[in-house]
Design an enzyme around this catalytic site. Structure first.
Site, PDB file in Angstrom:
ATOM      1  N   SER A  86       0.778  -1.192  -0.111  1.00 60.31           N
ATOM      2  CA  SER A  86      -0.045   0.066  -0.013  1.00 60.31           C
ATOM      3  C   SER A  86       0.985   1.137   0.002  1.00 60.31           C
ATOM      4  O   SER A  86       1.776   1.472   0.666  1.00 60.31           O
ATOM      5  CB  SER A  86      -0.997   0.000   1.020  1.00 60.31           C
ATOM      6  N   GLU A  87       0.577   2.167  -0.863  1.00 58.63           N
ATOM      7  CA  GLU A  87       1.295   3.433  -0.985  1.00 58.63           C
ATOM      8  C   GLU A  87       1.585   4.054   0.377  1.00 58.63           C
ATOM      9  O   GLU A  87       0.539   4.375   1.158  1.00 58.63           O
ATOM     10  CB  GLU A  87       0.682   4.366  -1.910  1.00 58.63           C
ATOM     11  N   CYS A 138       7.285   1.005   6.461  1.00 58.40           N
ATOM     12  CA  CYS A 138       6.763   0.788   4.978  1.00 58.40           C
ATOM     13  C   CYS A 138       7.909   0.958   4.001  1.00 58.40           C
ATOM     14  O   CYS A 138       8.150   0.187   2.840  1.00 58.40           O
ATOM     15  CB  CYS A 138       5.610   1.887   4.625  1.00 58.40           C
ATOM     16  N   GLY A 153      -2.581   5.163   3.901  1.00 57.74           N
ATOM     17  CA  GLY A 153      -2.956   5.202   5.218  1.00 57.74           C
ATOM     18  C   GLY A 153      -3.932   4.112   5.572  1.00 57.74           C
ATOM     19  O   GLY A 153      -5.093   4.430   6.165  1.00 57.74           O
ATOM     20  N   ARG A 154      -3.754   3.005   5.142  1.00 56.40           N
ATOM     21  CA  ARG A 154      -4.772   1.687   4.849  1.00 56.40           C
ATOM     22  C   ARG A 154      -6.089   2.150   4.604  1.00 56.40           C
ATOM     23  O   ARG A 154      -7.185   1.842   5.019  1.00 56.40           O
ATOM     24  CB  ARG A 154      -4.697   1.395   6.640  1.00 56.40           C
ATOM     25  N   THR A 214      -2.504   3.270  16.296  1.00 59.53           N
ATOM     26  CA  THR A 214      -2.710   3.820  15.191  1.00 59.53           C
ATOM     27  C   THR A 214      -4.030   3.390  14.567  1.00 59.53           C
ATOM     28  O   THR A 214      -4.671   3.862  13.780  1.00 59.53           O
ATOM     29  CB  THR A 214      -1.735   2.897  13.979  1.00 59.53           C
ATOM     30  N   ASP A 225      -9.171  -0.228   9.242  1.00 55.42           N
ATOM     31  CA  ASP A 225      -8.156  -0.611   8.027  1.00 55.42           C
ATOM     32  C   ASP A 225      -9.357  -0.700   6.931  1.00 55.42           C
ATOM     33  O   ASP A 225     -10.219  -1.569   6.735  1.00 55.42           O
ATOM     34  CB  ASP A 225      -7.776  -2.039   8.204  1.00 55.42           C
ATOM     35  N   ARG A 235      -9.024  -1.003   3.701  1.00 56.98           N
ATOM     36  CA  ARG A 235      -8.336  -1.459   2.147  1.00 56.98           C
ATOM     37  C   ARG A 235      -9.036  -2.639   1.900  1.00 56.98           C
ATOM     38  O   ARG A 235      -9.573  -3.438   2.450  1.00 56.98           O
ATOM     39  CB  ARG A 235      -6.882  -1.823   2.540  1.00 56.98           C
ATOM     40  N   LYS A 253      -4.596  -9.674   4.203  1.00 57.25           N
ATOM     41  CA  LYS A 253      -4.119  -9.662   2.700  1.00 57.25           C
ATOM     42  C   LYS A 253      -4.381 -11.130   2.394  1.00 57.25           C
ATOM     43  O   LYS A 253      -5.200 -11.328   1.110  1.00 57.25           O
ATOM     44  CB  LYS A 253      -2.954  -9.103   2.649  1.00 57.25           C
TER      45      LYS A 253
END
Length: 638
Positions: free
Chosen positions: A76-77, A91, A116-117, A137, A149, A151, A177
């Protein structure tokens, strides 16, 4: 196995829209060549990209039933970590590590635009401000009105499907994931952990992922989400992290148990081919040791904190059993070397820092027969003795030696280079095991490399305070009885397999049948041998059931009845295995006694195995009977 086409049917189809070659260079000088792909038709409409690295086409081509698939990371970016090198997360280092590992293995890095998730860059920076105020977080995301999260990996599944990839090895610490990919029809054959890229600034962040969402991140037990001050990782975890950095050896994958069994299964043909060479050398050939290392067999019981797999007793026993279908001497040696790594993980921290300094699988011989003598001297002990049956010593850098000091039995950890290895392993069976003798005279052993045997074997051993792996938190005794019955069972299974092959082609003299298999009496004999192996397998499974039940509770110490059941089942499994081999040999003719025939080797190996303490009938049956009758054991260490 789910195919790529099946993946497409579960998600909307996507297609590759462009490809471009991009040479990569990282700040540390590492370079790689990537083929960057863009896609049309992605479900979320975002501009995700895929980096194809290394020999990726060959890796995809290996995506067949039972194949491992290409190495894949869903990254993830993270502008702050990937671009600016922020140490608040891990990361950036994970991205750098992933590119090198995927380049080596062949596969894909999917760079997903989910900052940022999934909550976006500005919201992530707002969450950082809340974290500075004490929230973790996940709590910070919730406080901003977002999900923990957000994503979604549907687009990732589409990208993989567009490249015909239905099976992957996933490079990730995040179980979500893998779960999402599987739900989307992608077969995740193994989830491989990344390194632990820890810094004082990100320890709370990593601990939150470990504790809140079960990421496979190993940190010291005292590092938790409730502690706000920075911590420095102790040497043990720092070393595991260093081993995972690019340029060092890759961290161990954490395969599922089925994959470990498949790895052992794939070794069998080569073990059979080298069985005669193994006997001739009276040790395991270097080529076999190399294959065992490549298959990461010695990682099996090694703790996850040092890069091992931290697997359970049942998987361990099954791996030894499968290796014995190829070569009993190899199974014996490998089984004990795996076991001894687990014993080393039960020692205090300082000793572990020494033995695990070069990786997760330090090889060590271990023997306590007979115990040497230990004399207390300044700074440690001086030990003298001659120890027999040092299984694994021909391949080990360390030796675990028992020594008596007054009323206390010590285990002493010494370098093999400091002792004399006596070449005395001339035996009828298990000739390739190389379990030679060890001799030492007035050998100094520092205090930190000596340990009370009772403490080492206890559920609350020193290593249990360092490692979370369940098997480290169990008594040591039951596992020490597994190798012999596992090797006997695997050998008997191989014998029945050979017997069947022989019967289908062998013509027996003084009979009218064209082949032995057509004889009713031979059919009865084969059925008897087959049934004996089935009986041995059932007793083996009963032993695994009993010990698994004890390990599932705390304390994990077995009751007397369970100890009796367990040892009796193992002994009965060994007896049935040995009887199956006897039945096979009696019906196989004189030619199988030639030294070139594997059946004669199996017979000799099993005869030796049946004299091991785990399978010696009279004492095992006596003590088991006492335990089952509630009379108590007369041999405390039984």
């Amino acid at each position: 196995m789910t195919t790529a086409s099946e993946t497409i049917t579960r998600t909307a189809a996507a297609a590759v829209r462009s490809r471009v070659s991009v040479p990569l260079r990282f700040p540390d000088g590492f370079t790689a060549a990537a083929e960057v792909m863009t896609f049309s038709g992605l479900a979320d409409g975002k501009e995700h990209v895929l980096l194809a690295l290394g020999e990726w086409e060959a890796a995809v081509g290996a995506d067949v039933p039972g194949g491992a698939g290409p190495l894949v990371r869903l990254h993830s970016e993270c502008l702050t970590g990937d671009v600016f090198g922020s140490q608040r997360c891990d990361c950036g280092p994970q991205l750098r590590e992933a590119v090198e590992r995927i380049t080596d293995a062949g596969g894909f890095l999917l760079y997903l635009r989910q900052e940022g998730r999934g909550i976006g860059l500005y919201s992530k920076l707002d969450a950082y401000a809340l974290q500075d105020g004490g929230l973790d977080t996940y709590e910070a995301n919730l406080a901003l009105g977002h999900g923990e999260d957000e994503r979604d990996y549907t687009a990732a599944a589409q990208m993989l499907a567009a490249l015909g990839t239905g099976t992957v090895r996933l490079l990730s610490n995040n179980p979500d994931k893998a779960a999402q990919l599987r739900a989307l029809g992608v077969n995740v054959s193994a989830q491989i952990a990344t390194g632990v890229h820890a810094s004082p600034a990100n320890l709370r962040y990593l601990a939150a992922k470990r504790d809140h969402t079960a990421h496979t991140i190993v940190l010291p037990p005292d590092v938790g989400v409730g502690r706000h001050e920075p911590h420095i990782l102790p040497k043990l975890s720092a070393r595991a992290e260093a081993a995972a950095r690019p340029g060092a050896s890759s961290p161990a994958a954490v395969p599922v148990p089925e994959e470990m069994l498949a790895r052992a299964e794939r070794l069998i043909p080569a073990l059979r081919e080298r069985a005669a060479e193994t006997e001739s050398l009276r040790r395991i050939p270097d080529s076999t040791m190399a294959e065992l290392r490549t298959a990461e067999i010695f990682h099996l019981l090694s703790p996850k904190a040092v890069g091992g797999f931290g697997m359970g007793l049942e998987t361990y026993g099954e791996v030894v059993r499968r290796l014995a279908r190829g070569c009993a001497s190899t199974a014996w040696t490998a089984g004990h070397l795996i076991e001894h790594v687990w014993m080393l993980a039960r020692w205090p921290r300082r000793a572990q820092e020494e033995v695990f300094a070069n990786g997760p699988a330090p090889l060590a011989a271990a023997t306590g027969s007979p115990a040497g003598v230990a004399e207390k001297v300044p700074g440690g002990y001086s030990i003298t003795g001659r120890w027999t049956f040092a299984s694994g010593v021909m391949h080990s850098g360390w030796a675990l030696l028992a020594a008596q000091h007054g009323g206390m039995r010590l285990q002493c950890l010494v370098p093999v280079a400091a002792v004399e290895v006596l070449d005395v392993w001339e035996t009828a069976g298990l000739r390739g095991a190389g379990s030679n003798d060890i001799r030492a005279g007035n050998l100094f052993v520092p205090e930190h490399r000596t340990l009370d045997w009772d403490l080492l074997g206890a559920e609350a051993n020193p290593g249990s305070g360092l490692h979370r792996d369940p098997l480290i938190h169990t008594p040591m005794g039951p596992l020490l009885n597994l190798v012999a019955p596992a090797a006997a069972l695997g050998s008997a299974e191989y014998a029945v397999e050979l017997f069947r092959e022989l019967m289908m082609v062998r013509k027996v003299r003084h009979t009218v049948e064209a082949r032995q298999a057509d004889s009713p009496l031979a059919q009865v004999r084969y059925a008897q041998a087959y049934g004996l192996v089935a009986t041995a397998r059932l007793h083996w499974q009963e032993a695994m059931r009993v010990i698994a039940a004890s390990h599932a509770r705390r304390p994990a110490t077995m009751t007397d009845r369970e100890r009796g059941q367990y040892r009796l089942s193992l002994a009965l499994s060994g007896e049935a295995s040995a009887e199956a081999v006897r039945v096979v040999m009696a019906g196989s003719g004189g030619s199988v006694h030639r030294l070139s025939h594997p059946l004669q080797r199996i017979q000799r190996d099993v005869n030796v195995l049946m004299n091991h303490a785990a399978l010696t009938r009279d004492p095992v049956f006596e003590q088991s009977g006492r335990g089952l009758l509630g009379l108590g054991f007369t041999v405390p260490t039984f």
